[in-house]
Design an enzyme around this catalytic site. Structure first.
Site, PDB file in Angstrom:
ATOM      1  N   TRP A 140       0.831  -1.209   0.000  1.00 20.88           N
ATOM      2  CA  TRP A 140       0.000   0.000   0.000  1.00 20.88           C
ATOM      3  C   TRP A 140       0.859   1.250   0.000  1.00 20.88           C
ATOM      4  O   TRP A 140       0.508   2.260  -0.615  1.00 20.88           O
ATOM      5  CB  TRP A 140      -0.942  -0.005   1.200  1.00 20.88           C
ATOM      6  CG  TRP A 140      -1.924  -1.128   1.156  1.00 20.88           C
ATOM      7  CD1 TRP A 140      -2.036  -2.159   2.044  1.00 20.88           C
ATOM      8  CD2 TRP A 140      -2.925  -1.363   0.146  1.00 20.88           C
ATOM      9  NE1 TRP A 140      -3.034  -3.002   1.645  1.00 20.88           N
ATOM     10  CE2 TRP A 140      -3.603  -2.547   0.494  1.00 20.88           C
ATOM     11  CE3 TRP A 140      -3.313  -0.681  -1.009  1.00 20.88           C
ATOM     12  CZ2 TRP A 140      -4.642  -3.074  -0.260  1.00 20.88           C
ATOM     13  CZ3 TRP A 140      -4.347  -1.207  -1.776  1.00 20.88           C
ATOM     14  CH2 TRP A 140      -4.998  -2.378  -1.402  1.00 20.88           C
ATOM     15  N   LYS A 162     -11.421  -1.768   8.316  1.00 23.10           N
ATOM     16  CA  LYS A 162     -10.617  -2.592   9.215  1.00 23.10           C
ATOM     17  C   LYS A 162     -11.010  -2.339  10.680  1.00 23.10           C
ATOM     18  O   LYS A 162     -11.667  -3.176  11.259  1.00 23.10           O
ATOM     19  CB  LYS A 162      -9.135  -2.355   8.980  1.00 23.10           C
ATOM     20  CG  LYS A 162      -8.613  -3.068   7.728  1.00 23.10           C
ATOM     21  CD  LYS A 162      -8.401  -2.207   6.525  1.00 23.10           C
ATOM     22  CE  LYS A 162      -8.046  -3.009   5.292  1.00 23.10           C
ATOM     23  NZ  LYS A 162      -7.288  -2.237   4.328  1.00 23.10           N
ATOM     24  N   ASP A 207      -1.008   6.866   6.330  1.00 22.44           N
ATOM     25  CA  ASP A 207      -2.108   5.954   6.045  1.00 22.44           C
ATOM     26  C   ASP A 207      -2.202   5.016   7.243  1.00 22.44           C
ATOM     27  O   ASP A 207      -1.310   4.197   7.470  1.00 22.44           O
ATOM     28  CB  ASP A 207      -1.789   5.175   4.754  1.00 22.44           C
ATOM     29  CG  ASP A 207      -2.830   4.109   4.438  1.00 22.44           C
ATOM     30  OD1 ASP A 207      -3.796   3.954   5.211  1.00 22.44           O
ATOM     31  OD2 ASP A 207      -2.671   3.440   3.391  1.00 22.44           O
TER      32      ASP A 207
HETATM   33  C1  LIG Z   1      -6.954  -1.759   3.092  1.00 25.37           C
HETATM   34  C2  LIG Z   1      -5.918  -0.736   2.928  1.00 25.37           C
HETATM   35  C3  LIG Z   1      -5.977   0.232   1.910  1.00 25.37           C
HETATM   36  C4  LIG Z   1      -6.968   0.180   0.792  1.00 25.37           C
HETATM   37  O1  LIG Z   1      -8.194   0.659   1.063  1.00 25.37           O
HETATM   38  P1  LIG Z   1      -9.316   0.691  -0.089  1.00 25.37           P
HETATM   39  O2  LIG Z   1     -10.476   1.216   0.683  1.00 25.37           O
HETATM   40  O3  LIG Z   1      -9.507  -0.691  -0.603  1.00 25.37           O
HETATM   41  O4  LIG Z   1      -8.836   1.616  -1.153  1.00 25.37           O
HETATM   42  C5  LIG Z   1      -4.997   1.211   1.892  1.00 25.37           C
HETATM   43  N1  LIG Z   1      -3.999   1.223   2.788  1.00 25.37           N
HETATM   44  C6  LIG Z   1      -3.895   0.291   3.751  1.00 25.37           C
HETATM   45  C7  LIG Z   1      -2.761   0.335   4.712  1.00 25.37           C
HETATM   46  C8  LIG Z   1      -4.846  -0.715   3.844  1.00 25.37           C
HETATM   47  O5  LIG Z   1      -4.739  -1.661   4.807  1.00 25.37           O
END
Ligand SMILES: *Cc1c(COP(=O)(O)O)cnc(C)c1O
Length: 358
Positions: free
Chosen positions: A102, A194, A170
Site C-alpha cells: 500500500w 478494518k 495511512d
Molecule cells: C486496506 C488498505 C488500503 C486500501 O483501502 P481501499 O479502501 O480498498 O482503497 C490502503 N492502505 C492500507 C494500509 C490498507 O490496509
C-alpha cells in the site's frame, strides 16, 4: 445464523453489538419513521451523527480543535490521490517511505501529481521487515508519507520519529489499535473497513494549517478545504457508512484504547508464540520489533500442508486466513473487534494440526 470466526483483512469482522445496532437502524433510525438508508444527508439527525463522530475521533486520538475531521468516500485509495493532488507538485516534492504494497501504491499514485522521492524502501527484502528510517529528510519536502501498518506483509511502525516536515500517514489497518501520539501527524487517514466500520468510507484528519498549503486548483469534491467547509456533506454522504463508523467509535470508547491495546498485544503474542515454536509454520516477519499486532503472516512447509490447514480451519468454522495473493501462505488479521477467545481457538487448531502432521 452461526457467526464464523472471521480473520479477514478487510472488510473485517465487526463486533456483534455494532452489527445489531446497524441492523436495527436499517429497520428504523431513532423513531424517525425512516430507515438509516433513507435518512437525508442534510437532516438534523445526520448532522448529529457527524458531530458526535468527529468529537469521538478527536477524543480518542487526543486532538484539540487545531484538527479537522472529515468523512470522505472512495476508501483508502482515493486518499492516495487526494493527498498529492492537494499538497505536492512538480516543484514541491513529496517523500514516501516504502514499507509495503500500500505504501508503494500510494507513492505511485502521487507521481501523477508531483515529484516523488522514495526515502526508504524494504522492497528488496520483499517487505519482510521495515526499511531503516531515512537519516536525513530534506526540509523542502511538502510532506513525508508513511503507512503505519503494512496490512499485506504484517509489519508495523511501533514508533515513528519526527521528520521536521509534515508527516502524513495511512493508518487504514491500525487506527485506534493502540496508544499513539496522533499530534505527531499533520494528517492521517484510514479506510474504514478494518478498525472503523464499513468499506467505502474513509476518515481523514487534517491539521488546520495544512489547509492553507493546497498547491493547485482542485475540484471541490477532491479539495480538503472545500470538504471541511461543507462539513463532509459536499455531496450525498455515505450516511449508513458514517453511522456504522460512529457505532464503532462508541464501541471503541466504551472498551477504552488502553484495554484494546492490551488485548491486541495479548492476541498477537499468542499467535507469534505459537508460530515461533512451531515445527510446521514459519512467520513471515522474523524481526520481532517490526511485527504487526494487526496482521500476522506465515507459511507452512508445503502447499499440501497449507491446503490441509485451510480445510481444517473451515471444518472448525474459521474463515479469512488465506494470505494475500502476493505473499501466499496465511494472513490472520487481529483487528480490534477480534476477541482473544477467537485467537485461542485458532492457536488450538494449529496445535492439533501440528500433532497430526509434524
Ligand atoms: C486496506 C488498505 C488500503 C486500501 O483501502 P481501499 O479502501 O480498498 O482503497 C490502503 N492502505 C492500507 C494500509 C490498507 O490496509
Amino acid at each position: 445464523m452461526e457467526r464464523k470466526l472471521n480473520f479477514n483483512a478487510g472488510p473485517a469482522a465487526l463486533p456483534g453489538s455494532v452489527l445489531q445496532e446497524a441492523a436495527a437502524a436499517v429497520h428504523e433510525y431513532k423513531n424517525t419513521g425512516l430507515s438509516i438508508l433513507e435518512l437525508p444527508h442534510r437532516s438534523k439527525e445526520f448532522a448529529d451523527i457527524v458531530a458526535e463522530s468527529k468529537q469521538l475521533v478527536k477524543e480518542l486520538c487526543g486532538l484539540d480543535d487545531s484538527y479537522e475531521v472529515l468523512w470522505l468516500q472512495g476508501g483508502g485509495r482515493l486518499q492516495f490521490c487526494m493527498v498529492p493532488m492537494n499538497f505536492a507538485s512538480e516543484f514541491l516534492s513529496a517523500g514516501y517511505i516504502d514499507s509495503g504494497h500500500w505504501a508503494e501504491e500510494a507513492s505511485e499514485y502521487a507521481a501523477y501529481y508531483g515529484d516523488v522521492q522514495v526515502l526508504a524502501s524494504s522492497k528488496e527484502q520483499k517487505y519482510n521487515c521495515l526499511p531503516a528510517w531515512p537519516e536525513t529528510v530534506s526540509q523542502q519536502l511538502a510532506y513525508l508519507h508513511l503507512t503505519t501498518n503494512n496490512t499485506i506483509y504484517g509489519t508495523q511502525w511501533h514508533k515513528v520519529p519526527n521528520a521536521g516536515v509534515p508527516l502524513i500517514a495511512d493508518m487504514s489497518s491500525d487506527i485506534l489499535s493502540m496508544q499513539r501520539d496522533y499530534t505527531q501527524y499533520a494528517m492521517f487517514y484510514a479506510a474504514a473497513q478494518k478498525n472503523l466500520g464499513a468499506a467505502g468510507t474513509a476518515l481523514a484528519v487534517i491539521r488546520k494549517d495544512m489547509l492553507k498549503r493546497i498547491v493547485r486548483p482542485v475540484a471541490p469534491m477532491l479539495n480538503y478545504n472545500e470538504q471541511v467547509k461543507q462539513n463532509s456533506i459536499l455531496n450525498t454522504a455515505n450516511v449508513f457508512g458514517v453511522y456504522t463508523s460512529l457505532l464503532m467509535l462508541r464501541w471503541t470508547k466504551e472498551k477504552g484504547i488502553v484495554n484494546i491495546e492490551q488485548e491486541n498485544r495479548q492476541k498477537a503474542g499468542m499467535l507469534y508464540d505459537a508460530l515461533d515454536n512451531s515445527r510446521i509454520f514459519t512467520p513471515y516477519v522474523m524481526t520481532k520489533a517490526h511485527r504487526s499486532m494487526m496482521n500476522v503472516c506465515f507459511t507452512a512447509k508445503t502447499p499440501e500442508q497449507e491446503k490441509a490447514f485451510v480445510a481444517m480451519c473451515e471444518e472448525n468454522n474459521i474463515t479469512g486466513i488465506k494470505g494475500h495473493r502476493s505473499v501466499g501462505g496465511f494472513r490472520v488479521s487481529l483487528y480490534n473487534a477480534i476477541p482473544v477467545s477467537s485467537v485461542a481457538t485458532l492457536v488450538d487448531i494449529m496445535k492439533q494440526f501440528e500433532a497430526l502432521n509434524a
